[in-house]
Design a protein around this motif. Structure first.
Motif, PDB file in Angstrom:
ATOM      1  N   LYS A   1      -2.244   6.502   3.348  1.00 15.98           N
ATOM      2  CA  LYS A   1      -2.202   6.987   2.035  1.00 15.98           C
ATOM      3  C   LYS A   1      -2.252   5.623   1.162  1.00 15.98           C
ATOM      4  O   LYS A   1      -3.129   5.498  -0.066  1.00 15.98           O
ATOM      5  CB  LYS A   1      -0.746   7.774   1.481  1.00 15.98           C
ATOM      6  CG  LYS A   1      -1.028   9.113   2.156  1.00 15.98           C
ATOM      7  CD  LYS A   1       0.315   9.823   1.811  1.00 15.98           C
ATOM      8  CE  LYS A   1       0.274  11.316   2.022  1.00 15.98           C
ATOM      9  NZ  LYS A   1       1.493  12.054   1.751  1.00 15.98           N
ATOM     10  N   PRO A   2      -1.595   4.521   1.285  1.00 21.99           N
ATOM     11  CA  PRO A   2      -1.838   3.414   0.312  1.00 21.99           C
ATOM     12  C   PRO A   2      -3.123   2.749   0.579  1.00 21.99           C
ATOM     13  O   PRO A   2      -3.498   2.412  -0.666  1.00 21.99           O
ATOM     14  CB  PRO A   2      -0.593   2.277   0.857  1.00 21.99           C
ATOM     15  CG  PRO A   2       0.446   3.516   1.615  1.00 21.99           C
ATOM     16  CD  PRO A   2      -0.404   4.212   2.170  1.00 21.99           C
ATOM     17  N   LEU A   3      -3.847   2.980   1.554  1.00 21.00           N
ATOM     18  CA  LEU A   3      -5.153   2.538   1.662  1.00 21.00           C
ATOM     19  C   LEU A   3      -6.162   3.144   0.943  1.00 21.00           C
ATOM     20  O   LEU A   3      -7.046   2.671   0.352  1.00 21.00           O
ATOM     21  CB  LEU A   3      -5.680   2.210   2.971  1.00 21.00           C
ATOM     22  CG  LEU A   3      -4.800   1.100   4.036  1.00 21.00           C
ATOM     23  CD1 LEU A   3      -5.063   1.302   5.396  1.00 21.00           C
ATOM     24  CD2 LEU A   3      -4.886  -0.062   3.523  1.00 21.00           C
ATOM     25  N   GLN A   4      -5.903   4.596   0.955  1.00 14.92           N
ATOM     26  CA  GLN A   4      -6.703   5.486   0.047  1.00 14.92           C
ATOM     27  C   GLN A   4      -6.655   5.353  -1.384  1.00 14.92           C
ATOM     28  O   GLN A   4      -7.613   5.522  -2.376  1.00 14.92           O
ATOM     29  CB  GLN A   4      -6.473   6.991   0.681  1.00 14.92           C
ATOM     30  CG  GLN A   4      -6.704   7.285   2.284  1.00 14.92           C
ATOM     31  CD  GLN A   4      -6.442   8.421   2.744  1.00 14.92           C
ATOM     32  OE1 GLN A   4      -5.704   9.369   2.025  1.00 14.92           O
ATOM     33  NE2 GLN A   4      -6.860   9.026   3.767  1.00 14.92           N
ATOM     34  N   THR A   5      -5.400   5.278  -1.723  1.00 16.94           N
ATOM     35  CA  THR A   5      -5.221   4.958  -3.016  1.00 16.94           C
ATOM     36  C   THR A   5      -5.577   3.695  -3.844  1.00 16.94           C
ATOM     37  O   THR A   5      -5.974   3.525  -4.830  1.00 16.94           O
ATOM     38  CB  THR A   5      -3.451   5.210  -3.558  1.00 16.94           C
ATOM     39  OG1 THR A   5      -2.870   4.278  -2.632  1.00 16.94           O
ATOM     40  CG2 THR A   5      -3.260   6.638  -3.280  1.00 16.94           C
TER      41      THR A   5
ATOM     42  N   LYS B   1      -0.183   8.862   8.962  1.00 17.63           N
ATOM     43  CA  LYS B   1      -0.587   9.551   7.622  1.00 17.63           C
ATOM     44  C   LYS B   1      -0.158   8.632   6.438  1.00 17.63           C
ATOM     45  O   LYS B   1      -0.626   8.460   5.300  1.00 17.63           O
ATOM     46  CB  LYS B   1      -0.414  10.800   7.553  1.00 17.63           C
ATOM     47  CG  LYS B   1      -1.152  11.741   8.141  1.00 17.63           C
ATOM     48  CD  LYS B   1      -0.936  13.295   8.229  1.00 17.63           C
ATOM     49  CE  LYS B   1      -1.528  14.285   9.228  1.00 17.63           C
ATOM     50  NZ  LYS B   1      -1.161  15.504   8.886  1.00 17.63           N
ATOM     51  N   SER B   2       1.178   8.318   6.576  1.00 16.86           N
ATOM     52  CA  SER B   2       1.695   7.643   5.628  1.00 16.86           C
ATOM     53  C   SER B   2       1.320   6.166   5.291  1.00 16.86           C
ATOM     54  O   SER B   2       1.411   5.693   4.204  1.00 16.86           O
ATOM     55  CB  SER B   2       3.270   7.719   5.714  1.00 16.86           C
ATOM     56  OG  SER B   2       3.721   6.762   7.024  1.00 16.86           O
ATOM     57  N   GLN B   3       0.846   5.733   6.416  1.00 12.78           N
ATOM     58  CA  GLN B   3       0.353   4.233   6.481  1.00 12.78           C
ATOM     59  C   GLN B   3      -1.048   4.410   5.694  1.00 12.78           C
ATOM     60  O   GLN B   3      -1.748   3.179   5.227  1.00 12.78           O
ATOM     61  CB  GLN B   3       0.353   3.709   7.883  1.00 12.78           C
ATOM     62  CG  GLN B   3       1.766   3.365   8.280  1.00 12.78           C
ATOM     63  CD  GLN B   3       1.499   2.683   9.786  1.00 12.78           C
ATOM     64  OE1 GLN B   3       0.617   3.010  10.296  1.00 12.78           O
ATOM     65  NE2 GLN B   3       3.055   2.193  10.184  1.00 12.78           N
TER      66      GLN B   3
ATOM     67  N   ASP C   1      -7.182   5.569  14.860  1.00 14.54           N
ATOM     68  CA  ASP C   1      -5.994   5.990  13.781  1.00 14.54           C
ATOM     69  C   ASP C   1      -5.119   4.557  13.806  1.00 14.54           C
ATOM     70  O   ASP C   1      -4.734   4.158  12.699  1.00 14.54           O
ATOM     71  CB  ASP C   1      -5.184   7.000  14.271  1.00 14.54           C
ATOM     72  CG  ASP C   1      -5.816   8.318  14.038  1.00 14.54           C
ATOM     73  OD1 ASP C   1      -7.061   8.269  13.087  1.00 14.54           O
ATOM     74  OD2 ASP C   1      -5.308   9.298  14.486  1.00 14.54           O
ATOM     75  N   VAL C   2      -4.881   4.037  15.077  1.00 15.61           N
ATOM     76  CA  VAL C   2      -3.835   2.861  15.024  1.00 15.61           C
ATOM     77  C   VAL C   2      -4.469   1.510  14.569  1.00 15.61           C
ATOM     78  O   VAL C   2      -3.969   0.716  14.023  1.00 15.61           O
ATOM     79  CB  VAL C   2      -3.006   3.006  16.453  1.00 15.61           C
ATOM     80  CG1 VAL C   2      -2.239   1.533  16.550  1.00 15.61           C
ATOM     81  CG2 VAL C   2      -2.203   3.987  16.728  1.00 15.61           C
ATOM     82  N   PHE C   3      -5.716   1.283  14.960  1.00 13.39           N
ATOM     83  CA  PHE C   3      -6.181  -0.116  15.079  1.00 13.39           C
ATOM     84  C   PHE C   3      -6.908  -0.240  13.632  1.00 13.39           C
ATOM     85  O   PHE C   3      -7.533   0.806  13.120  1.00 13.39           O
ATOM     86  CB  PHE C   3      -7.010  -0.341  16.388  1.00 13.39           C
ATOM     87  CG  PHE C   3      -6.389  -0.855  17.392  1.00 13.39           C
ATOM     88  CD1 PHE C   3      -5.714  -1.829  17.724  1.00 13.39           C
ATOM     89  CD2 PHE C   3      -6.514   0.584  18.242  1.00 13.39           C
ATOM     90  CE1 PHE C   3      -5.040  -2.085  18.882  1.00 13.39           C
ATOM     91  CE2 PHE C   3      -5.797   0.305  19.663  1.00 13.39           C
ATOM     92  CZ  PHE C   3      -5.229  -0.822  19.834  1.00 13.39           C
TER      93      PHE C   3
END
Length: 205
Positions: free
Chosen positions: A201-205, A197-199, A132-134
């Motif tokens: 979200k921008p990548l998924q959108t 999760k908040s980090q 998740d982190v990297f």
């Protein structure tokens, strides 16, 4: 924790040999030293080096307990939160190891020892943090590096632990317990599940 799993039959065999012999009001390290002294001073050499039945049953019980515990922890991780679970397991396990040498009751010692071994649950949980982190382009390398460091430290820990059990048993639990407890403190630096999760979200959108 891998080091203790390698020497688990040795520790449990010494523990149960002392209990079966009636020496129950001893700490776990005193039981290990007692069994070691009995084996070294015995004039009759045993015909085999197998564990006694009680010790083998206890090893089986410990592994089954940890297997069920791992399934239970995996099922409640979403309710409690991964970071809270990692911190809680590490600190409780480390505290159990630090207090283990003060218990003269064999049942309490067995329970605290199993709680200490439960820190192995975090091995899988920590690997999920690498995913998740990297970022994606170094994710595989991060997971491999995490596993490599874990295995390398296990090799060193196995040899160090055996020497400590033979020469200074109490120090073994103090050192490894402090490492486990310290790992729980360091785990406070891990990002929370909400932040991850908040980090994403921008990548998924």
């Amino acid at each position: 924790m891998n080091a203790f799993f390698v020497w688990l039959p040795f520790i449990v065999n010494a523990f149960m040999t002392s209990v079966v012999a009636g020496q129950k009001d001893l700490t776990i390290c005193e039981m290990i030293r007692l069994t070691h002294s009995l084996n070294s001073t015995s004039t009759v050499q045993p015909q085999d080096c197998s564990m006694n039945t009680e010790a083998m049953s206890l090893v089986f019980g410990i592994t089954m307990f940890l297997a069920v515990g791992n399934l239970f922890m995996s099922s409640i991780i979403n309710c409690i939160g991964r970071k809270r679970l990692v911190i809680g397991i590490q600190m409780v396990a480390g505290l159990s190891a630090l207090l283990l040498n003060f218990s003269p009751y064999w049942i309490l010692s067995a329970i605290m020892f199993m709680i200490f071994l439960s820190a192995i649950f975090n091995f899988g949980f920590m690997n999920t943090y690498s995913v998740d982190v990297f970022p994606t382009y170094v994710k595989a390398m991060a997971v491999c590096l995490t596993l490599m460091v874990g295995r390398a430290s296990a090799v060193i820990g196995i040899n160090v632990l055996k020497r400590l059990l033979d020469n200074n048993c109490e120090a073994a639990f103090y050192i490894y317990g402090s490492i486990a407890f310290g790992g729980g403190i360091v785990a406070f630096l891990l990002p929370s599940d909400e932040k991850i999760k908040s980090q994403k979200k921008p990548l998924q959108t």
